[in-house]
Design a protein around this motif. Structure first.
Motif, PDB file in Angstrom:
ATOM      1  N   PHE A  19      -1.535   2.684  -5.235  1.00 21.45           N
ATOM      2  CA  PHE A  19      -0.696   1.493  -5.272  1.00 21.45           C
ATOM      3  C   PHE A  19      -1.231   0.415  -4.335  1.00 21.45           C
ATOM      4  O   PHE A  19      -1.336  -0.757  -4.707  1.00 21.45           O
ATOM      5  N   HIS A  20      -1.603   0.806  -3.134  1.00 19.34           N
ATOM      6  CA  HIS A  20      -2.180  -0.169  -2.206  1.00 19.34           C
ATOM      7  C   HIS A  20      -3.477  -0.772  -2.784  1.00 19.34           C
ATOM      8  O   HIS A  20      -3.640  -1.991  -2.821  1.00 19.34           O
ATOM      9  N   ASP A  21      -4.371   0.088  -3.230  1.00 15.69           N
ATOM     10  CA  ASP A  21      -5.690  -0.397  -3.667  1.00 15.69           C
ATOM     11  C   ASP A  21      -5.596  -1.242  -4.941  1.00 15.69           C
ATOM     12  O   ASP A  21      -6.197  -2.317  -5.026  1.00 15.69           O
ATOM     13  N   GLY A  51      -2.543  -4.014  -4.646  1.00 18.29           N
ATOM     14  CA  GLY A  51      -2.764  -4.904  -3.508  1.00 18.29           C
ATOM     15  C   GLY A  51      -4.095  -5.629  -3.532  1.00 18.29           C
ATOM     16  O   GLY A  51      -4.154  -6.851  -3.352  1.00 18.29           O
ATOM     17  N   HIS A  52      -5.196  -4.881  -3.732  1.00 19.21           N
ATOM     18  CA  HIS A  52      -6.530  -5.471  -3.567  1.00 19.21           C
ATOM     19  C   HIS A  52      -7.117  -6.054  -4.843  1.00 19.21           C
ATOM     20  O   HIS A  52      -7.851  -7.040  -4.798  1.00 19.21           O
ATOM     21  N   VAL A  53      -6.862  -5.382  -5.966  1.00 15.27           N
ATOM     22  CA  VAL A  53      -7.648  -5.680  -7.167  1.00 15.27           C
ATOM     23  C   VAL A  53      -7.367  -7.061  -7.781  1.00 15.27           C
ATOM     24  O   VAL A  53      -8.304  -7.744  -8.212  1.00 15.27           O
ATOM     25  N   VAL A  81      -8.431 -10.035   4.341  1.00 21.92           N
ATOM     26  CA  VAL A  81      -8.256  -9.210   3.137  1.00 21.92           C
ATOM     27  C   VAL A  81      -6.978  -8.359   3.202  1.00 21.92           C
ATOM     28  O   VAL A  81      -6.277  -8.206   2.215  1.00 21.92           O
ATOM     29  N   GLU A  82      -6.660  -7.821   4.364  1.00 21.26           N
ATOM     30  CA  GLU A  82      -5.487  -6.945   4.464  1.00 21.26           C
ATOM     31  C   GLU A  82      -4.202  -7.693   4.832  1.00 21.26           C
ATOM     32  O   GLU A  82      -3.147  -7.399   4.280  1.00 21.26           O
ATOM     33  N   PHE A  83      -4.285  -8.641   5.784  1.00 21.70           N
ATOM     34  CA  PHE A  83      -3.039  -9.231   6.293  1.00 21.70           C
ATOM     35  C   PHE A  83      -3.034 -10.755   6.298  1.00 21.70           C
ATOM     36  O   PHE A  83      -2.340 -11.377   7.104  1.00 21.70           O
TER      37      PHE A  83
HETATM   38 FE    FE Z   1      -6.717  -1.969   2.029  1.00 19.14          FE
END
Ligand code: FE
Ligand code: PHE
Length: 298
Positions: A136-138, A141-143, A184-186
């Motif tokens: 779920f995060h990857d 969140g990222h894609v 990228v993260e925050f």
């Molecule tokens: Fe991450």
């Protein structure tokens, strides 16, 4: 509750975040047929909840890209299907992995426009918090932002920069890691409608989606490359400071120069605590610091 599982932890590695598990470096085919009804339900619950929360809070680019990729609450997406859309848009490919990779492997993937996505999803009792990145995060969140041409280039440049920093040494790597963390993260982005979220660590968390934008506690400070590289961060609480970019173009331009002399210059400078406002900061909000824990910056 039944979830698709496989033996995972293989070894541990000492990092600035303490002793962390390092998983097999192998790329794994997404075992889509092995996802259980509970796995799909976990995806659906999280997807619905975050989407509802993120309209008006996440950047338009992020929300638009999720729709464009065909991600929905209906079921866990198939990496193969996402790859058709993503490849055509920006040349990125998702590859399935067991979890966190050794740093150099991770950088090499990014440099070659491959984004490693954890294939398994958290258990139902981990809906609100899980320490390690899961699907779920990857994926959620990222894609999506890999669909954005400027952000897609930024991520690949980061991968090349990581290979370089790794060769320079641990201090360079620490400085570069902070850039990843605070963007990228925050990361937050300033728009005509107000501040919006683009960082994957925030969009995949209900609590931090609200806190990062709406709480009076944290600092919100304009993006500044060297300031970020000097700033320690939190791994087990919400961030004390969020950095705000004006645009993805600004992020790309500010990170284009060779970092080698910057790393060298930073060696003589002190690291900054996660929660302190500095002279020269472009302050969107000076946080009240309410509820902050002392210590624990990494
Ligand atoms: Fe991450
Ligand atoms: N310009 C950086 C370097 O020379 C590479 C980089 C680009 C790092 C974008 C992060 C993000 O190391």
């Amino acid at each position: 509750m039944e979830t698709a599982t496989a033996p995972r932890r293989v070894e541990h590695q000492q990092t600035d975040k303490g002793y962390v598990p390092v998983y097999t470096t192998a790329i794994v085919e997404q075992p889509w047929d092995s996802y259980t009804a509970d796995d799909h339900a976990t995806w659906s619950t999280l997807f619905q909840r975050q989407r509802e929360l993120l309209v008006g809070r996440a950047s338009k680019e992020f929300l638009h890209a999720q729709d464009e990729m065909g991600m929905s609450a209906h079921m866990i997406p198939r990496f193969d299907q996402l790859n058709e859309v993503l490849g055509a848009a920006t040349g990125w490919t998702l590859v399935g992995v067991e979890g966190l990779l050794p740093e150099l492997d991770f950088f090499d993937h990014l440099a070659n426009r491959r984004f490693p996505v954890t294939w398994w999803i958290r258990r139902p009792d981990q809906i609100d918090y899980i320490a390690e990145p899961d699907m779920f995060h990857d994926l959620f969140g990222h894609v999506p932002l890999l669909m954005n041409p400027v952000f897609a280039d930024y991520m690949a440049a980061y991968g090349r920069g990581g290979v370089k920093a790794h060769a320079i040494g641990p201090e360079a790597l620490q400085h570069l890691t902070r850039l990843y963390w605070y963007t990228v993260e925050f990361g937050l982005i300033n728009t005509d409608e107000g501040l919006r979220i683009y960082g994957a660590g925030i969009v995949s968390s209900k609590g931090e989606s609200l806190y990062s934008l709406e709480s009076a506690a944290p600092n919100r400070i304009g993006f500044d490359l060297e300031r970020i590289m000097r700033t320690r961060y939190r791994i087990d609480t919400f961030q004390k400071t969020y950095f705000v970019i004006d645009s993805f173009e600004q992020l790309m331009q500010a990170t284009a120069p060779d970092f080698t002399p910057i790393y060298a210059a930073l060696e003589a400078k002190e690291h900054l605590p996660a929660g302190e406002v500095q002279d020269g900061d472009r302050v969107f909000q000076k946080g009240t610091g309410e509820g902050w824990e002392d210590g624990g910056d990494v």
